[in-house]
Scaffold this active site. Structure first.
Site, PDB file in Angstrom:
ATOM      1  N   GLU A 252       0.870  -1.219  -0.085  1.00 49.88           N
ATOM      2  CA  GLU A 252       0.065   0.048  -0.134  1.00 49.88           C
ATOM      3  C   GLU A 252       0.974   1.338  -0.067  1.00 49.88           C
ATOM      4  OE1 GLU A 252      -3.105   0.263  -0.030  1.00 49.88           O
ATOM      5  OE2 GLU A 252      -4.008  -1.879   0.203  1.00 49.88           O
ATOM      6  N   CYS A 286      -2.849   8.803   1.834  1.00 52.34           N
ATOM      7  CA  CYS A 286      -2.479   8.311   0.716  1.00 52.34           C
ATOM      8  C   CYS A 286      -3.548   8.421  -0.052  1.00 52.34           C
ATOM      9  CB  CYS A 286      -2.082   6.908   0.921  1.00 52.34           C
ATOM     10  SG  CYS A 286      -3.654   5.866   1.736  1.00 52.34           S
TER      11      CYS A 286
HETATM   12  P1  NAD Z   1       9.074   7.213   5.034  1.00 51.99           P
HETATM   13  O1  NAD Z   1       8.912   6.408   3.618  1.00 51.99           O
HETATM   14  O2  NAD Z   1      10.400   7.116   5.799  1.00 51.99           O
HETATM   15  O3  NAD Z   1       8.374   6.251   6.055  1.00 51.99           O
HETATM   16  C1  NAD Z   1       7.045   5.764   5.749  1.00 51.99           C
HETATM   17  C2  NAD Z   1       6.903   4.431   6.931  1.00 51.99           C
HETATM   18  O4  NAD Z   1       7.814   3.520   6.436  1.00 51.99           O
HETATM   19  C3  NAD Z   1       7.366   5.196   8.457  1.00 51.99           C
HETATM   20  O5  NAD Z   1       6.439   4.470   9.031  1.00 51.99           O
HETATM   21  C4  NAD Z   1       8.773   4.292   8.337  1.00 51.99           C
HETATM   22  O6  NAD Z   1       9.024   3.716   9.835  1.00 51.99           O
HETATM   23  C5  NAD Z   1       8.896   3.141   7.751  1.00 51.99           C
HETATM   24  N1  NAD Z   1       9.871   2.715   7.052  1.00 51.99           N
HETATM   25  C6  NAD Z   1      10.579   3.677   6.585  1.00 51.99           C
HETATM   26  N2  NAD Z   1      11.830   2.858   6.103  1.00 51.99           N
HETATM   27  C7  NAD Z   1      11.850   1.554   6.325  1.00 51.99           C
HETATM   28  C8  NAD Z   1      12.484   0.214   6.185  1.00 51.99           C
HETATM   29  N3  NAD Z   1      13.500   0.229   5.814  1.00 51.99           N
HETATM   30  N4  NAD Z   1      11.942  -0.895   6.839  1.00 51.99           N
HETATM   31  C9  NAD Z   1      10.384  -0.781   7.307  1.00 51.99           C
HETATM   32  N5  NAD Z   1       9.842   0.281   7.522  1.00 51.99           N
HETATM   33  C10 NAD Z   1      10.386   1.577   7.042  1.00 51.99           C
HETATM   34  O7  NAD Z   1       8.377   8.358   4.869  1.00 51.99           O
HETATM   35  P2  NAD Z   1       7.861   9.599   6.248  1.00 51.99           P
HETATM   36  O8  NAD Z   1       8.689  11.005   6.187  1.00 51.99           O
HETATM   37  O9  NAD Z   1       7.550   8.707   7.368  1.00 51.99           O
HETATM   38  O10 NAD Z   1       6.424   9.822   5.343  1.00 51.99           O
HETATM   39  C11 NAD Z   1       6.520  10.542   4.173  1.00 51.99           C
HETATM   40  C12 NAD Z   1       6.226   9.790   2.962  1.00 51.99           C
HETATM   41  O11 NAD Z   1       5.615   8.732   3.208  1.00 51.99           O
HETATM   42  C13 NAD Z   1       4.859  10.548   2.434  1.00 51.99           C
HETATM   43  O12 NAD Z   1       5.392  11.550   1.495  1.00 51.99           O
HETATM   44  C14 NAD Z   1       4.031   9.593   1.877  1.00 51.99           C
HETATM   45  O13 NAD Z   1       4.497   9.526   0.353  1.00 51.99           O
HETATM   46  C15 NAD Z   1       4.480   8.311   2.397  1.00 51.99           C
HETATM   47  N6  NAD Z   1       3.455   7.693   3.313  1.00 51.99           N
HETATM   48  C16 NAD Z   1       2.589   6.953   2.528  1.00 51.99           C
HETATM   49  C17 NAD Z   1       1.530   6.111   3.450  1.00 51.99           C
HETATM   50  C18 NAD Z   1       0.305   5.635   2.722  1.00 51.99           C
HETATM   51  O14 NAD Z   1      -0.750   5.163   3.482  1.00 51.99           O
HETATM   52  N7  NAD Z   1       0.610   5.132   1.677  1.00 51.99           N
HETATM   53  C19 NAD Z   1       1.405   6.593   4.784  1.00 51.99           C
HETATM   54  C20 NAD Z   1       2.456   7.444   5.238  1.00 51.99           C
HETATM   55  C21 NAD Z   1       3.492   7.983   4.659  1.00 51.99           C
END
Ligand code: NAD
Length: 478
Positions: A252, A286
């Site tokens: 997702e 999202c």
């Molecule tokens: P991010 O990509 O760093 O993190 C998103 C999530 O993924 C966090 O909860 C983080 O703990 C987890 N994560 C990060 N690296 C990981 C890894 N190597 N292994 C497992 N989990 C990991 O981004 P962010 O700064 O927290 O959020 C910003 C961006 O994330 C937004 O621009 C958006 O695109 C995206 N986002 C999408 C959704 C969704 O519902 N699709 C939700 C939240 C954030």
């Protein structure tokens, strides 16, 4: 609620809570003040090994549990979550920022997802194929195995429940790593599962250094499925890790939802629901509507009506009763949105409302509306994930569809038109996993929620979300 009655934070492994003693910790921040609320213990290598071993044991026991018993645990968990809705909502608001009413709606939505999957647990389907007498070919579905699940901070209650419910209903065990930024909501949910009678080894809750946790869990032969909610780049990284063991996946990922507003729409109603939906959860959703393509004939009225409504939104602490929009959830969002606004304005966009941070403590940002945004602007191409609405004109249906489909994202899309023939064409032509017509709702427990293209694959919710946790096996006997 204040930091003083924030729940104890810990890991849940093999049916036991593990606290901060002997573990590294990470601060949990209140986004409305920027202040530290609590210290979250992070899993070390031994915790992750124990979680894998517990998930292995838990799977063996849980898959052998009667579906009715699995359903009963899910229903009891839902009842506990409903009973504690106010408290769980208060925790979610404190650590994530959204207004209390939104958090309460999220909690109730989580309970409904659990109840739906309790029903799915006892509706497993299979097939008997036509064969000559005395022989039999059947198709059965079996739980895929231990699931490693990772989810983001934007829906701190629903995201964990969406990972746990279908897996547990199907008979899988789970190791869940929610966001380290919003751990207490997930902990409150896990306490409900434990009190509802979920056997200790079946679901584990870990927090840690995300890359270390995911590398460890995805390299283990115990893990048979990866389920991730988060950004596209992290999703791609995890898919590469999971490729080594050819693991089943549900992804997702992000979106950049287009909204096609035609000049025959009911303009006031359209504006009322779109503005509320745009700034829900400060735009950190999202499926948030982001690219508003508005037909020439109503563009000016739409833009002024949108900006006027955005300016009226009361931005404040999510615990205050008159708050319409809370802070963004972390200090990364205001910086990212500010950069997008500056870039769009230098490319020729017009600022119609908001435009910057709210002075003072916390991660507050004004609801912002930009008009006539050029397609080259960074914000038109990358997910804003914040309180930023981007408006642009179109003239023909073909033009609108081309704009809607021009990005590699394909999660949600919205269309507003009273023309029935056009509604049918749009539903067919738009490249998205969910198309909403004259509504903003895309999420129901019985409907598949998920994206196409780089927004991901393998829906959550609905029978599709449940089946994603099962393998298909054909058995032929003569
Ligand atoms: P991010 O990509 O760093 O993190 C998103 C999530 O993924 C966090 O909860 C983080 O703990 C987890 N994560 C990060 N690296 C990981 C890894 N190597 N292994 C497992 N989990 C990991 O981004 P962010 O700064 O927290 O959020 C910003 C961006 O994330 C937004 O621009 C958006 O695109 C995206 N986002 C999408 C959704 C969704 O519902 N699709 C939700 C939240 C954030």
């Amino acid at each position: 609620m204040t930091g003083g009655n924030f729940p104890d934070l810990g890991l849940y492994v093999g049916g036991e809570w593990r606290g901060p003693a002997g573990r590294d910790t990470q601060d949990v921040i209140n986004p409305a003040t920027g202040a530290t609320i609590a210290a979250l213990p992070l899993a070390g290598p031994a915790d992750l090994d124990d979680a894998l071993e517990a998930a292995r044991r838990g799977f063996a026991a849980w898959r052998a549990t009667a579906p009715e018993e699995r359903a009963a645990v899910l229903n009891r968990t839902a009842a506990l979550i409903r009973e504690r809705a106010d408290r769980i909502a208060g925790i979610a608001t404190l650590e994530q920022g959204k207004p209390l009413a939104e958090a309460r709606g999220e909690v109730m939505g989580a309970a409904a997802i659990l109840e739906f999957h309790a029903g799915e647990a006892v509706r497993q389907r299979g097939r008997v194929l036509p064969r000559p007498p005395g022989t039999r070919s059947i198709v059965v579905h079996q739980p895929v195995g231990p699931v490693a699940a990772f989810c983001a901070w934007n829906f701190p209650v629903i995201n964990p429940v969406r990972k746990l419910s279908p897996a547990l209903a199907a008979g899988c065990s789970v190791i869940l790593k929610p966001s380290e930024e919003t751990p207490a909501s997930a902990i409150a949910v896990m306490r409900c599962f434990a009190e509802a009678g979920l056997p200790g080894d079946v679901a584990q809750l870990v927090f840690g250094v995300p890359d270390t946790v995911s590398r460890t869990l995805l390299a283990s032969p115990v893990t048979r499925k990866l389920s991730f909610t988060g950004s596209v780049p992290v999703g791609k990284h995890l898919m590469r890790l999971a490729a080594d063991t050819v693991m089943r996946m549900t992804m997702e990922l992000g979106g950049h939802a287009p909204v096609l507003v035609f000049d025959d729409c009911d303009l006031d109603r359209t504006l009322d629901i779109l503005v509320a939906h745009k700034f829900r959860n400060a735009g950190q959703v999202c499926v948030s509507p982001t690219r508003f393509y508005v037909q020439d004939g109503i563009y000016d009225r739409f833009a002024s009506g949108f900006a006027e409504r955005a300016r009226r939104i009361n931005v404040g602490d999510g615990h205050a009763p008159d708050t319409g929009m809370g802070p963004t959830a972390n200090d990364r969002r205001p910086a990212a949105i500010e950069a997008m606004i500056e870039d769009a304005r230098s490319a020729g966009a017009t600022l119609l409302a908001g435009g910057g941070r709210v002075d003072g403590a916390g991660f507050f940002f004004h609801p912002t509306v930009l008009g006539d945004v050029p397609v080259e602007a960074d914000a038109m191409n990358r997910e804003p994930f914040g309180p930023l609405a981007l408006l642009r004109r179109f003239s023909t249906l073909e033009d609108a569809i081309e704009q809607a489909n021009r990005l590699p994202y394909g999660l949600a899309a919205y269309c507003f038109t009273e023309n029935g023939r056009r509604q049918v064409l749009l539903g067919e032509a738009i490249e998205a996993g969910m198309v909403a017509i004259n509504t903003v709702r895309t999420s129901w427990p019985d409907a598949p929620f998920g994206g196409i293209k780089e927004s991901g694959f393998g829906s959550e919710d609905g029978p599709e979300g449940f089946e994603a946790h099962m393998i298909t096996k054909a058995i032929h006997a003569v």
